[in-house]
Design an enzyme around this catalytic site. Structure first.
Site, PDB file in Angstrom:
ATOM      1  CG  ASP A 101      -1.869  -1.223   1.140  1.00  0.00           C
ATOM      2  OD1 ASP A 101      -2.776  -1.192   0.306  1.00  0.00           O
ATOM      3  OD2 ASP A 101      -1.606  -2.199   1.864  1.00  0.00           O
ATOM      4  CG  HIS A 119       1.344   3.341   8.109  1.00  0.00           C
ATOM      5  ND1 HIS A 119       0.652   2.813   9.177  1.00  0.00           N
ATOM      6  CD2 HIS A 119       0.521   4.268   7.563  1.00  0.00           C
ATOM      7  CE1 HIS A 119      -0.541   3.388   9.266  1.00  0.00           C
ATOM      8  NE2 HIS A 119      -0.649   4.268   8.305  1.00  0.00           N
ATOM      9  CE1 TYR A 128      -5.016   9.194   4.464  1.00  0.00           C
ATOM     10  CE2 TYR A 128      -3.820  10.095   2.589  1.00  0.00           C
ATOM     11  CZ  TYR A 128      -3.826   9.388   3.785  1.00  0.00           C
ATOM     12  OH  TYR A 128      -2.652   8.907   4.301  1.00  0.00           O
ATOM     13  CG  ASP A 171      -6.026   9.395   8.471  1.00  0.00           C
ATOM     14  OD1 ASP A 171      -5.189   8.696   7.852  1.00  0.00           O
ATOM     15  OD2 ASP A 171      -5.875   9.708   9.670  1.00  0.00           O
TER      16      ASP A 171
HETATM   17  N1  LIG Z   1      -6.765  -3.364  -0.257  1.00  0.00           N
HETATM   18  C1  LIG Z   1      -7.406  -2.879   0.908  1.00  0.00           C
HETATM   19  C2  LIG Z   1      -7.344  -1.378   0.983  1.00  0.00           C
HETATM   20  C3  LIG Z   1      -5.976  -0.949   1.535  1.00  0.00           C
HETATM   21  N2  LIG Z   1      -6.008   0.461   1.882  1.00  0.00           N
HETATM   22  C4  LIG Z   1      -4.674   0.849   2.382  1.00  0.00           C
HETATM   23  C5  LIG Z   1      -4.703   2.273   2.840  1.00  0.00           C
HETATM   24  C6  LIG Z   1      -3.373   2.671   3.473  1.00  0.00           C
HETATM   25  C7  LIG Z   1      -3.607   3.919   4.213  1.00  0.00           C
HETATM   26  C8  LIG Z   1      -2.313   4.461   4.748  1.00  0.00           C
HETATM   27  C9  LIG Z   1      -2.514   5.816   5.337  1.00  0.00           C
HETATM   28  O1  LIG Z   1      -3.544   6.387   5.227  1.00  0.00           O
HETATM   29  C10 LIG Z   1      -1.382   6.444   6.041  1.00  0.00           C
HETATM   30  S1  LIG Z   1      -1.913   7.708   7.179  1.00  0.00           S
HETATM   31 ZN   LIG Z   2      -3.739   7.442   8.364  1.00  0.00          ZN
END
Ligand SMILES: NCCCNCCCCCC(=O)CS
Ligand SMILES: [Zn+2]
Length: 658
Positions: free
Chosen positions: A92, A135, A305, A265
C-alpha cells in the site's frame, strides 16, 4: 515565543504514476490545500517560517536499515517499470523518481522542528510534509510512508538534546505500527495511538494493533493502543480517551518533549477513517497537550485525505499552537458503547503499569474477544474488495471563526499591586456601568463593580480572560453569578480550589455547575450541580489533584459547555503554583477561553504566574510523578460512579450504560 511552520512545495512534486486504487488518495493537493488554507486564514503569516532540509544518511539510519536506504536511493534512476517492480515488495505504497528526495525533506522537516523547539527558538510548531511516516519500518516502506519521520525525530531528539522522555501522540486514524515497532521495548518513549480497527478487519489488520499490545520487556506499559471497533466515532469519543487514558498517563510520564503524528484522516469526511469528529476537535486535542513538557510540542502531518476536512483541521491545529482561544464544542453526546468498550479494555490492560489507572476496571468487557473472532469470520465471508455500501458524502458546518478579543487578559488589582505586563488594568474610573455599581452592596463595592465590568467586557468579547484580587472571593463569586444568572444563555462553570463554604443558592437553578476541590468533607448537597471533591491530602497533593482534574473537571466541563469559567482560589487552599497554573491552562478549553480568576487580596504572589498562563504561556511541567494516594483515587472513582448517570463523559466502562 512563537510557532514554527515548516512547508516546502518541493514535497508536492511526486505523485502516483500508475493505477492503484489503494494509493490514489495520497495526492500532492493534500499539501497545497493545507498550506493555502493557512495562508488564506492569515495563519501562515503569524508563524515563524522555518526552511526544510534533507535528512542525512546517518539521521535516516537512526531508524532504517542500510539495505533499505541503499535500495530507496536507487529509485530516482528507475524506469516506470522498475518503480512498479520495486513497489511490489512493499504494501500500500508507491514510489516515484522524486519520492526519495521528498521523503528526505519530510524527515528533515521533522528534525528542523525538533531543533527550533529544543533550542527554544520557538515554543511549538507544525511540519506540513509528505510522504507521511508512521507506517514505515526498519526495512520497509508501507502505507504511503517511506521514512518514519516522527520515529527519526524522536531518536534525533534523544541523541542530540539528551531528551529523556518523549511522548508520541498518534491521532491519525491508522495504527502507526512502524512507530510501535521502533519503541515497543523502550520505556523512554511513550507511544499512544488510536486507530480504526474493527476487530482486526481494518487495514493494516494487525493483531499487534489491539489494546493488549502494551509494549515489551522494559517497555511494558509504554505502548498504548486504542482500537476503534466501529466507524462513526465523534468528538465525545476522542475527548473521553484523552481525559480517561492519555492525559492522566502522559502527566504521570512527565515527558520532556511531545511529538504528534498528526493524521487528519480521523476527522469527519475522510474516506479512510469514516469517523464523525469535526475539525474543531483538533483545536482541543492540541490544546490539551500544550501544557505538557513546558509547551514543547512538535506536530508532524501524517494522513488526511478529504481535502476539505484536512485543510480545516490543519487550520484548527495551527491556530491553537498560536495560542488563539478555542472554539466551543457544541452538544457533546458522550462516548458510544463501542468507545466505552475500547476505553475499558485499554484502562484494564494498563492498570498494572500506571498508578493513575490503578483503580480502573480490572477486566475488559466480557464478550470483547469473541466479537473479534465473530467479526473476522463474517468479514472473511464477504468477498474481498466489496465497495463500501455507505458512500453518502458527509457534510458538516464550517468551523466558526476564532478571533482573539482585543484584550487578552485584564486585571482588577489593588493599587499597590503591580500589574503584570501584557495584562490590562481595569481602572476604577474606567467606564464602570453605574447600574451595576449601585446594585453591589458591599464595602468592597469599588472592586466588585470593576469585577462586574470585567465580566461584562468578557461577555462582549472585548476581553478574553481576567483576574481579580478581592477581599472576599465568596462574595465576589456570588455577585458575579447573580449578575449573570438572569440571562438564560448563561452557564457558569465554577471551580473552587480549597476549603470554604460555597453559597448553596448559587447552584440551585442549574445555571451554574460548581466543582469544589477541598481537603475537608462538606455536607454533600447531593445536587447534580454541586460536586465537592474531598481530597484527603488536600490540594497540595499534585497527583490526586490532577487526577480529579482529568477524571472529573475536564469531562464535566466539556459536557456542561459553559460560556464563562470562574476559577476561585479559596483562602489557604494550599494548592501549589505549578498545579494552579496547569488548572488555569486546562480550563481555557472551555467558554472560548473566558476564564475569570478570583483570588484573595493577600495572594498577590500568584498574580504573575496566573496571568502568564491566561496570556497563553504554557504552564511549567509538574515535576513529581508519584502516585495519587489511594483514598483520593477512591474519592474520584466513587464520585464518577455516582455522577455518570447524569454526566456521560464521566463514563469509563461499557457495563454502566443500560
Ligand atoms: N486493499 C485494501 C485497501 C488498503 N487500503 C490501504 C490504505 C493505506 C492507508 C495508509 C494511510 O492512510 C497512512 S496515514
Ligand atoms: Zn492514516
Amino acid at each position: 515565543m512563537g510557532t514554527a511552520l515548516i512547508y516546502d512545495e518541493e514535497m508536492t512534486k511526486y505523485k502516483l504514476l500508475w493505477v492503484d486504487p489503494a494509493c490514489k488518495i495520497e495526492t500532492p493537493e493534500r499539501l497545497t490545500v493545507s498550506y493555502e488554507a493557512l495562508v488564506r486564514n492569515a495563519l501562515a503569516e503569524r508563524c515563524i517560517s522555518v526552511p526544510v532540509r534533507e535528512a542525512t544518511n546517518s539521521e535516516i539510519l537512526l531508524v532504517h536499515s542500510e539495505e533499505y536506504l541503499e535500495a530507496v536511493k536507487k529509485t530516482p534512476y528507475m524506469t516506470l517499470e522498475d518503480l512498479k517492480e520495486f513497489t511490489l515488495q512493499y504494501g500500500d505504497v508507491y514510489f516515484h523518481p522524486n519520492i526519495y528526495h521528498c521523503a528526505k525533506l519530510a524527515a528533515g522537516s521533522a528534525l528542523q522542528l525538533v531543533d527550533c523547539v529544543m533550542t527554544e527558538r520557538v515554543r511549538n510548531g507544525m511540519a506540513l510534509v509528505r510522504p507521511p511516516g508512521h507506517h514505515s519500518q526498519h526495512s520497509a516502506a508501507n502505507g504511503f510512508c517511506v521514512f518514519n519521520n516522527v520515529a527519526i525525530a524522536t531518536r534525533y531528539a534523544k541523541q542530540k538534546y539528551g531528551v529523556k522522555r518523549v511522548l508520541i501522540v498518534d491521532w491519525d486514524i491508522h495504527h502507526g505500527q512502524g512507530v510501535q515497532y521502533c519503541f515497543e521495548d523502550d520505556p523512554s518513549v511513550l507511544y499512544f495511538s488510536w486507530h480504526r480497527y474493527e476487530h482486526q478487519t481494518f487495514w493494516p489488520q494487525l493483531r499487534e494493533s489491539d489494546y493488549d499490545s502494551v509494549g515489551k520487556e522494559k517497555g511494558a506499559g509504554f505502548n498504548i493502543n486504542v482500537p476503534w471497533n466501529q466507524v462513526g466515532m465523534e468528538s465525545s469519543d476522542y475527548l473521553s480517551v484523552f481525559c480517561h487514558v492519555l492525559l492522566p498517563v502522559a502527566y504521570e510520564f512527565c515527558p520532556d518533549l511531545v511529538l504528534v503524528c498528526a493524521g487528519f484522516d480521523s476527522a469527519i469526511g475522510d474516506p479512510e477513517g469514516k469517523m464523525c469528529a469535526t475539525p474543531e476537535i483538533f483545536a482541543h486535542l492540541t490544546h490539551l497537550l500544550m501544557n505538557l513538557a513546558g509547551g514543547k510540542l512538535c506536530v508532524v502531518l501524517e494522513g488526511g485525505y478529504n481535502l476539505t476536512s484536512l485543510a480545516q483541521s490543519v487550520c484548527q491545529t495551527v491556530q491553537t499552537l498560536l495560542g488563539d482561544p478555542l472554539p466551543r464544542l457544541a452538544n457533546l453526546s458522550g462516548p458510544c458503547r463501542s468507545a466505552l468498550e475500547s476505553l475499558q479494555c485499554v484502562r484494564s490492560a494498563h492498570r498494572q503499569y500506571w498508578s493513575c489507572l490503578k483503580h480502573a476496571a480490572s477486566l475488559p468487557p466480557a464478550d470483547i474477544s469473541t466479537k473479534r473472532i465473530k467479526l473476522a469470520e463474517e468479514e472473511a465471508k464477504t468477498e474481498v474488495g466489496e465497495e463500501e455500501k455507505s458512500t453518502e458524502e458527509k457534510v458538516w458546518p464550517e468551523p466558526p471563526k476564532r478571533f482573539s478579543p482585543p484584550v487578552r487578559c485584564a486585571s482588577v488589582l489593588p493599587d499597590d499591586v503591580t500589574r503584570p505586563d501584557g495584562c490590562k488594568r481595569l481602572g476604577a474610573d474606567q467606564d464602570v456601568n453605574p447600574l451595576t455599581a449601585s446594585k453591589l452592596k458591599d464595602d468592597d463595592c469599588d472592586t466588585l463593580s470593576r469585577v462586574i465590568t470585567l465580566v461584562e467586557k468578557m461577555e462582549q468579547n472585548e476581553i478574553c480572560s481576567g483576574l481579580a484580587l478581592v477581599c472576599d472571593v465568596t462574595v465576589a463569586m456570588t455577585q458575579v453569578v447573580q449578575h449573570l444568572t438572569p440571562d438564560p444563555v448563561n452557564r457558569v462553570l465554577i471551580v473552587c480550589v480549597g476549603n470554604g463554604k460555597v453559597p448553596s443558592h448559587i447552584t440551585r437553578d442549574g445555571k451554574t455547575l460548581v466543582v469544589q476541590i477541598n481537603s475537608e468533607e462538606t455536607e454533600d448537597q447531593n445536587s447534580k450541580y454541586y460536586i465537592p471533591v474531598f481530597l484527603k491530602k488536600g490540594c497540595s497533593d499534585t497527583s490526586g489533584f490532577m487526577h480529579a482534574v482529568f477524571g472529573l473537571i475536564l469531562p464535566l466541563g466539556y459536557e456542561y459547555d459553559p460560556n464563562l469559567v470562574l476559577l476561585v482560589r479559596m483562602p489557604d487552599s494550599g494548592v501549589c503554583d505549578a498545579v494552579w497554573q496547569q488548572l488555569t491552562g486546562l480550563l481555557q478549553s472551555f467558554a472560548k477561553g473566558h476564564t475569570l480568576v478570583l483570588m484573595q487580596e493577600n495572594e498577590k504572589a500568584f498574580v504573575g504566574p496566573t496571568t502568564s498562563v491566561l496570556l497563553g504561556d504554557p504552564a511549567p511541567p509538574l515535576e513529581n510523578r508519584q502516585a495519587p494516594n489511594t483514598e483520593d483515587l477512591n474519592v474520584v472513582e466513587r464520585l464518577r460512579d455516582r455522577l455518570q448517570v447524569n454526566w456521560n463523559l464521566l463514563q469509563t466502562t461499557s457495563e454502566c450504560t443500560g
